[in-house]
Each structure stands twice: as structure tokens, then as C-alpha cells.
Design a protein around this motif. Structure first.
Motif, PDB file in Angstrom:
ATOM      1  N   LEU A  45     -30.670 -18.769 -11.401  1.00  0.00           N
ATOM      2  CA  LEU A  45     -30.990 -19.602 -12.559  1.00  0.00           C
ATOM      3  C   LEU A  45     -29.773 -19.752 -13.459  1.00  0.00           C
ATOM      4  CD1 LEU A  45     -32.984 -21.214 -14.252  1.00  0.00           C
ATOM      5  CD2 LEU A  45     -33.731 -19.058 -15.289  1.00  0.00           C
ATOM      6  N   ALA A  46     -29.036 -18.659 -13.674  1.00  0.00           N
ATOM      7  CA  ALA A  46     -27.826 -18.726 -14.509  1.00  0.00           C
ATOM      8  C   ALA A  46     -26.795 -19.666 -13.891  1.00  0.00           C
ATOM      9  CB  ALA A  46     -27.236 -17.335 -14.697  1.00  0.00           C
ATOM     10  N   ALA A  47     -26.661 -19.633 -12.578  1.00  0.00           N
ATOM     11  CA  ALA A  47     -25.716 -20.527 -11.906  1.00  0.00           C
ATOM     12  C   ALA A  47     -26.109 -21.992 -12.109  1.00  0.00           C
ATOM     13  CB  ALA A  47     -25.638 -20.183 -10.427  1.00  0.00           C
ATOM     14  N   LEU A  48     -27.401 -22.282 -12.037  1.00  0.00           N
ATOM     15  CA  LEU A  48     -27.865 -23.656 -12.237  1.00  0.00           C
ATOM     16  C   LEU A  48     -27.641 -24.115 -13.679  1.00  0.00           C
ATOM     17  CD1 LEU A  48     -31.197 -23.533 -10.216  1.00  0.00           C
ATOM     18  CD2 LEU A  48     -29.141 -24.816  -9.627  1.00  0.00           C
ATOM     19  N   GLU A 117     -43.565 -20.994 -18.727  1.00  0.00           N
ATOM     20  CA  GLU A 117     -44.074 -20.757 -17.379  1.00  0.00           C
ATOM     21  C   GLU A 117     -44.191 -22.091 -16.661  1.00  0.00           C
ATOM     22  OE1 GLU A 117     -47.845 -18.873 -17.982  1.00  0.00           O
ATOM     23  OE2 GLU A 117     -46.961 -16.933 -18.456  1.00  0.00           O
ATOM     24  N   LEU A 118     -43.873 -22.069 -15.379  1.00  0.00           N
ATOM     25  CA  LEU A 118     -44.055 -23.229 -14.510  1.00  0.00           C
ATOM     26  C   LEU A 118     -45.031 -22.833 -13.414  1.00  0.00           C
ATOM     27  CD1 LEU A 118     -40.310 -24.280 -14.179  1.00  0.00           C
ATOM     28  CD2 LEU A 118     -42.038 -25.319 -15.649  1.00  0.00           C
ATOM     29  N   PHE A 119     -45.895 -23.757 -13.002  1.00  0.00           N
ATOM     30  CA  PHE A 119     -46.947 -23.442 -12.037  1.00  0.00           C
ATOM     31  C   PHE A 119     -46.860 -24.345 -10.813  1.00  0.00           C
ATOM     32  CE2 PHE A 119     -48.442 -22.406 -16.262  1.00  0.00           C
ATOM     33  CZ  PHE A 119     -48.995 -21.145 -16.095  1.00  0.00           C
ATOM     34  N   ARG A 120     -47.185 -23.782  -9.664  1.00  0.00           N
ATOM     35  CA  ARG A 120     -47.284 -24.523  -8.405  1.00  0.00           C
ATOM     36  C   ARG A 120     -48.406 -23.915  -7.559  1.00  0.00           C
ATOM     37  NH1 ARG A 120     -44.641 -27.317 -10.486  1.00  0.00           N
ATOM     38  NH2 ARG A 120     -42.762 -28.423 -10.013  1.00  0.00           N
ATOM     39  N   GLU A 135     -41.090 -22.657   3.219  1.00  0.00           N
ATOM     40  CA  GLU A 135     -41.681 -23.514   2.194  1.00  0.00           C
ATOM     41  C   GLU A 135     -41.695 -22.802   0.835  1.00  0.00           C
ATOM     42  OE1 GLU A 135     -45.901 -25.749   1.105  1.00  0.00           O
ATOM     43  OE2 GLU A 135     -45.706 -24.730   3.028  1.00  0.00           O
ATOM     44  N   LEU A 136     -41.991 -21.513   0.823  1.00  0.00           N
ATOM     45  CA  LEU A 136     -41.990 -20.738  -0.417  1.00  0.00           C
ATOM     46  C   LEU A 136     -40.588 -20.674  -1.022  1.00  0.00           C
ATOM     47  CD1 LEU A 136     -43.622 -19.006  -2.393  1.00  0.00           C
ATOM     48  CD2 LEU A 136     -43.139 -17.043  -0.925  1.00  0.00           C
ATOM     49  N   ALA A 141     -36.807 -22.574  -5.223  1.00  0.00           N
ATOM     50  CA  ALA A 141     -35.583 -23.291  -5.596  1.00  0.00           C
ATOM     51  C   ALA A 141     -35.912 -24.476  -6.504  1.00  0.00           C
ATOM     52  CB  ALA A 141     -34.852 -23.764  -4.345  1.00  0.00           C
ATOM     53  N   GLU A 142     -36.991 -25.181  -6.200  1.00  0.00           N
ATOM     54  CA  GLU A 142     -37.415 -26.312  -7.033  1.00  0.00           C
ATOM     55  C   GLU A 142     -37.845 -25.828  -8.425  1.00  0.00           C
ATOM     56  OE1 GLU A 142     -41.296 -29.096  -7.212  1.00  0.00           O
ATOM     57  OE2 GLU A 142     -40.275 -29.075  -5.273  1.00  0.00           O
ATOM     58  N   LEU A 143     -38.547 -24.702  -8.489  1.00  0.00           N
ATOM     59  CA  LEU A 143     -38.956 -24.151  -9.779  1.00  0.00           C
ATOM     60  C   LEU A 143     -37.737 -23.751 -10.608  1.00  0.00           C
ATOM     61  CD1 LEU A 143     -42.035 -22.014  -8.687  1.00  0.00           C
ATOM     62  CD2 LEU A 143     -42.070 -23.985 -10.229  1.00  0.00           C
ATOM     63  N   ARG A 144     -36.725 -23.187  -9.961  1.00  0.00           N
ATOM     64  CA  ARG A 144     -35.498 -22.822 -10.687  1.00  0.00           C
ATOM     65  C   ARG A 144     -34.794 -24.068 -11.225  1.00  0.00           C
ATOM     66  NH1 ARG A 144     -34.361 -18.680  -6.383  1.00  0.00           N
ATOM     67  NH2 ARG A 144     -34.932 -16.710  -7.350  1.00  0.00           N
ATOM     68  N   GLN A 145     -34.768 -25.133 -10.428  1.00  0.00           N
ATOM     69  CA  GLN A 145     -34.162 -26.393 -10.873  1.00  0.00           C
ATOM     70  C   GLN A 145     -34.894 -26.917 -12.111  1.00  0.00           C
ATOM     71  OE1 GLN A 145     -31.605 -28.293  -9.632  1.00  0.00           O
ATOM     72  NE2 GLN A 145     -31.132 -27.154  -7.773  1.00  0.00           N
TER      73      GLN A 145
END
Length: 159
Positions: A45-48, A117-120, A135-136, A141-145
Motif C-alpha cells: 500500500l505504501a508503494a502504491l 473499510e472496503l468490502f468485496r 482470484e483472491l 491488489a484491486e482493494l489496495r489500488q
């Protein structure tokens, strides 16, 4: 006719710029000429976040300086909650919960803490374990983006 097109293009660009429209990823961070990011070593996350700050022309400092803001990524965690079960009792569907806590310390100021919080939803299939693992990973990765984008939007709102 050509004159009408030019006037229409100018009017459209004026309308878009006056409403605060910015291209995706291009945020007004001119109030942050330089910033220090504190996080766990090798934090994805810090890198992004660092990548997005550099893209928005914010200088990343190698060490903390009291004259520059500090973004502290306290933690990011992934939890999962069972949503449904197969008739045999195995988990069929999970809800993934990606939690992020961070703090922003402005020069000569107190740290301001933020969290979200983000949910999927994630459907599990024990017969497709390898594919579901991949897939997980992609979902995480998408949640971190999305989390990095949300942090950037929050920074852009601060003045």
C-alpha cells in the motif's frame, strides 16, 4: 461552422475546469511540495501511495523533517466474514473486509488519524483452490489500488 466548433470546445473546457474536474489520478496536491511516508517495510500500500504522490509531483523525503508533512500508514488488514455455506457445511461465499488506518501529521501540528473499510464478496470453491487463490490475490491488489486512490483523494481535500 468551424467557428461554432471552436466556441463549443472552449465553452466545454471552461465548464469542465470551473466545476473542478481533473483527469483520473491527476489531483491538486500543490499544497504538499514534499512529504515523508512512514510505513512497514515492503508495504504494498505504501508503494502504491508513493507512486501516486510522485505522479502528482510531490517529492518523497527519505527521512522525517519537521517542516514537511508525514503520512503514517499505521496498518492495513484483510478480514473475511462468512456469508453463505454449501449444503455440506463448507463455506461458499465470503465478504472480504480491507481495513486501512493512517495518520497525517502537518508541520508543527498534531497527527490526524483516518480509517476506512472496503468490502468485496468472494465466492469460494474448494474444487478450484488454485484458481480461487489467484482470484483472491487479484482482489486484494484491486482493494489496495482503491485504498491508495482513496488516501490520495483525502490528501487532495486537505488544505
Amino acid at each position: 461552422m468551424a467557428r461554432f466548433s471552436v466556441v463549443l470546445a472552449l465553452l466545454s473546457s471552461l465548464l469542465l475546469s470551473s466545476c473542478g474536474f481533473h483527469l483520473r489520478g491527476d489531483l491538486p496536491l500543490s499544497h504538499f511540495p514534499a512529504m515523508y511516508i512512514q510505513s512497514e517495510r515492503h508495504s504494498e500500500l505504501a508503494a502504491l501511495v508513493a507512486e501516486r504522490l510522485e505522479r502528482n509531483k510531490v517529492e518523497l523525503l527519505q527521512s522525517y523533517q519537521q517542516t514537511a508533512p508525514m503520512l503514517q500508514l499505521i496498518d492495513d488488514t484483510l478480514e473475511r466474514r462468512t456469508l453463505s455455506l454449501f449444503p455440506n457445511g463448507q463455506v461458499a461465499e465470503y465478504e472480504l473486509i480491507y481495513k486501512v488506518r493512517y495518520a497525517l501529521t502537518m508541520p508543527n501540528g498534531e497527527p490526524q488519524q483516518y480509517q476506512f473499510e472496503l468490502f468485496r464478496d468472494y465466492q469460494d470453491d474448494p474444487n478450484q483452490a488454485l484458481a480461487k487463490t489467484k482470484e483472491l490475490e487479484l482482489m486484494l491488489a484491486e482493494l489496495r489500488q482503491q485504498a491508495a486512490n482513496r488516501i490520495m483523494r483525502q490528501l487532495a481535500r486537505l488544505h
